[in-house]
Design a protein around this motif. Structure first.
Motif, PDB file in Angstrom:
ATOM      1  N   ALA A 201       0.851  -1.189   0.000  1.00  0.00           N
ATOM      2  CA  ALA A 201       0.000   0.000   0.000  1.00  0.00           C
ATOM      3  C   ALA A 201       0.888   1.241   0.000  1.00  0.00           C
ATOM      4  O   ALA A 201       2.116   1.143  -0.051  1.00  0.00           O
ATOM      5  N   HIS A 202       0.268   2.408   0.056  1.00  0.00           N
ATOM      6  CA  HIS A 202       1.054   3.649   0.033  1.00  0.00           C
ATOM      7  C   HIS A 202       1.900   3.796   1.291  1.00  0.00           C
ATOM      8  O   HIS A 202       2.950   4.442   1.280  1.00  0.00           O
ATOM      9  N   LYS A 203       1.449   3.193   2.402  1.00  0.00           N
ATOM     10  CA  LYS A 203       2.240   3.113   3.626  1.00  0.00           C
ATOM     11  C   LYS A 203       2.338   1.649   4.011  1.00  0.00           C
ATOM     12  O   LYS A 203       1.344   0.920   3.988  1.00  0.00           O
ATOM     13  N   VAL A 204       3.556   1.214   4.364  1.00  0.00           N
ATOM     14  CA  VAL A 204       3.780  -0.184   4.712  1.00  0.00           C
ATOM     15  C   VAL A 204       4.600  -0.274   5.985  1.00  0.00           C
ATOM     16  O   VAL A 204       5.210   0.717   6.428  1.00  0.00           O
TER      17      VAL A 204
ATOM     18  N   HIS B 128      -1.597   7.653  -2.487  1.00  0.00           N
ATOM     19  CA  HIS B 128      -0.732   8.567  -1.744  1.00  0.00           C
ATOM     20  C   HIS B 128      -1.485   9.856  -1.418  1.00  0.00           C
ATOM     21  O   HIS B 128      -2.287  10.339  -2.224  1.00  0.00           O
ATOM     22  N   THR B 129      -1.193  10.422  -0.254  1.00  0.00           N
ATOM     23  CA  THR B 129      -1.858  11.660   0.156  1.00  0.00           C
ATOM     24  C   THR B 129      -0.971  12.865  -0.120  1.00  0.00           C
ATOM     25  O   THR B 129       0.257  12.744  -0.262  1.00  0.00           O
ATOM     26  N   ASP B 130      -1.578  14.038  -0.173  1.00  0.00           N
ATOM     27  CA  ASP B 130      -0.818  15.276  -0.358  1.00  0.00           C
ATOM     28  C   ASP B 130       0.176  15.470   0.777  1.00  0.00           C
ATOM     29  O   ASP B 130       1.310  15.923   0.552  1.00  0.00           O
ATOM     30  N   TYR B 131      -0.235  15.138   1.984  1.00  0.00           N
ATOM     31  CA  TYR B 131       0.648  15.286   3.138  1.00  0.00           C
ATOM     32  C   TYR B 131       1.879  14.402   2.996  1.00  0.00           C
ATOM     33  O   TYR B 131       3.014  14.841   3.263  1.00  0.00           O
ATOM     34  N   GLU B 132       1.676  13.161   2.568  1.00  0.00           N
ATOM     35  CA  GLU B 132       2.802  12.240   2.395  1.00  0.00           C
ATOM     36  C   GLU B 132       3.774  12.752   1.341  1.00  0.00           C
ATOM     37  O   GLU B 132       5.000  12.733   1.549  1.00  0.00           O
TER      38      GLU B 132
ATOM     39  N   PHE C 125       8.871  15.229  -0.457  1.00  0.00           N
ATOM     40  CA  PHE C 125       9.545  16.309  -1.183  1.00  0.00           C
ATOM     41  C   PHE C 125      10.543  17.030  -0.284  1.00  0.00           C
ATOM     42  O   PHE C 125      11.701  17.251  -0.671  1.00  0.00           O
ATOM     43  N   ASP C 126      10.131  17.400   0.904  1.00  0.00           N
ATOM     44  CA  ASP C 126      11.015  18.136   1.823  1.00  0.00           C
ATOM     45  C   ASP C 126      12.262  17.322   2.165  1.00  0.00           C
ATOM     46  O   ASP C 126      13.383  17.864   2.166  1.00  0.00           O
TER      47      ASP C 126
END
Length: 390
Positions: free
Chosen positions: A29-32, A366-370, A375-376
């Motif tokens: 998933a987008h987070k594992v 994926h979320t905008d926050y992720e 990116f940062d």
């Protein structure tokens, strides 16, 4: 043994050594959960997030209850189920072809199709950046392999004129997995017609992402009736496992009888087939996932470019960030993993020397926050190593 040790030492010195696997303890998933830590996953081909979709899970469970966990044999003995037939009909309709044939993996599909179709009388014209399974299929059959410059139609035509045989095949990836760019299929079709060549497209990374209802790059270029052989996988946007080839009935009949990787393999288990059937149904009827994914990927690519990164030109969710130096690519990847982000470093021989990269692949989930967090951290470590200014 001494030679093996020397080769491994050389790999380590060049920063090309492949270390142990990164083990997941959760669904794709987008987070594992990776090695016991929550991690944002940006190295998966699960573009639409269907690997963890409850509807695919339920389809797989129902098939397991009805059919059991294994298929018991080759498709040509006792391993062919009504589910296999249903999926082959579904794929053919989805791809706009007369028929299709399922293989156990995309690799086996490419190797089986190309090695059985061509022999020493053939010339095969293959894009320089084609997947390794295409190259291996070409090398197995003794045909003349001619590699043309990546997506360079002038070079392709020159090489066809110079090297064409009594039978000719032009084969290309639809979407190139390490670059994210798309083959100019409309131009390839024109050259194939001009010089009497058969065309084959590996659409593994195009299905679910491009084309009408996500049917792939052939549809994207509107050359559905002009590509002879469409190969693809069930393991990326479709979220399951397996490969397939789709095309005219005569080709499918031929591969059923001559493709050794099909004939001599135990067939895919019913649960995987049922999950693939459900996934294609979802892809055909839910454009919103694909539209959102492409919009999100384009925005993230532009943001990386504005920050000073060298990013390959792509309209797909594959975003290669070119680092150049293999050791720097590995170091950034390791640093990001410590921050809870997994982006694989891709190095030679998978890509050319001097083009080592971080291969980001986005999922619709994926979320905008992720992505802001990714990116940062990516900017921070790239500046630290002098990859971008700052």
């Amino acid at each position: 043994m001494t030679n093996i040790h020397q080769m491994m030492s050389a790999l380590k010195e060049k920063g090309l050594y492949r270390e142990d696997f990164k083990h997941l303890s959760s669904e794709q998933a987008h987070k594992v959960e990776m090695e016991g830590k929550e991690t944002i996953l940006l190295g998966s081909n699960n573009y639409l997030g269907l690997c963890s979709d409850i509807r695919l899970k339920e389809a797989a469970i129902d098939a397991t209850v009805k059919y059991g966990v294994g298929s018991g044999g080759s498709r040509l003995t006792t391993g062919s189920y009504d589910l296999h037939r249903a999926l082959e009909r579904k794929i053919a309709d989805f791809k706009g072809t007369q028929a299709s044939l399922i293989f156990n993996t995309g690799y086996m599909a490419n190797v089986g199709v190309i090695s059985s179709l061509c022999d020493r009388k053939w010339a095969i014209f293959s894009d320089k950046n084609n997947h390794a399974s295409i190259v291996d299929g070409c090398l197995l059959n003794g045909s003349r392999l001619v590699r043309y410059k990546h997506c360079d139609m002038g070079d392709l035509e020159r090489k066809i004129i110079e090297h064409r045989g009594s039978s000719n095949l032009i084969v290309t990836d639809g979407v190139f997995s390490m670059d994210g760019d798309v083959a100019p299929l409309d131009c390839i079709v024109k050259l194939a017609k001009k010089y009497g060549a058969i065309t084959m497209v590996d659409d593994a990374h195009g299905v679910g992402v491009l084309g009408e209802k996500g049917s792939g790059t052939v549809s994207h270029f509107r050359v559905d009736d002009e590509i002879d052989i469409q190969m693809g996988t069930l393991s990326k946007a479709i979220g399951s496992i397996g490969g397939y080839v789709a095309g005219k009935q005569c080709f499918i009949d031929y591969f059923r009888n001559f493709a050794r990787s099909f004939i001599y393999s135990t067939s895919l288990p019913p649960a995987s087939i049922a999950a693939s059937l459900k996934a294609i149904e979802i892809i055909e009827n839910e454009d919103s996932k694909r539209v959102h994914l492409l919009k999100m990927a384009n925005g993230f690519k532009n943001k990386l470019t504005d920050a000073g990164f060298i990013v390959s030109d792509t309209i797909t969710p594959i975003i290669p960030v070119i680092i150049g130096d293999a050791q720097k690519a590995v170091e950034i990847s390791k640093s990001l993993l410590q921050e809870g982000i997994f982006i694989p470093a891709i190095r030679p021989p998978t890509v050319s020397n001097g083009t080592s990269r971080l291969r980001l692949s986005l999922m619709a989930t994926h979320t905008d926050y992720e992505l802001e967090y990714v990116f940062d951290k990516l900017v921070f470590h790239a500046k630290r190593l002098g990859v971008i200014e700052g």
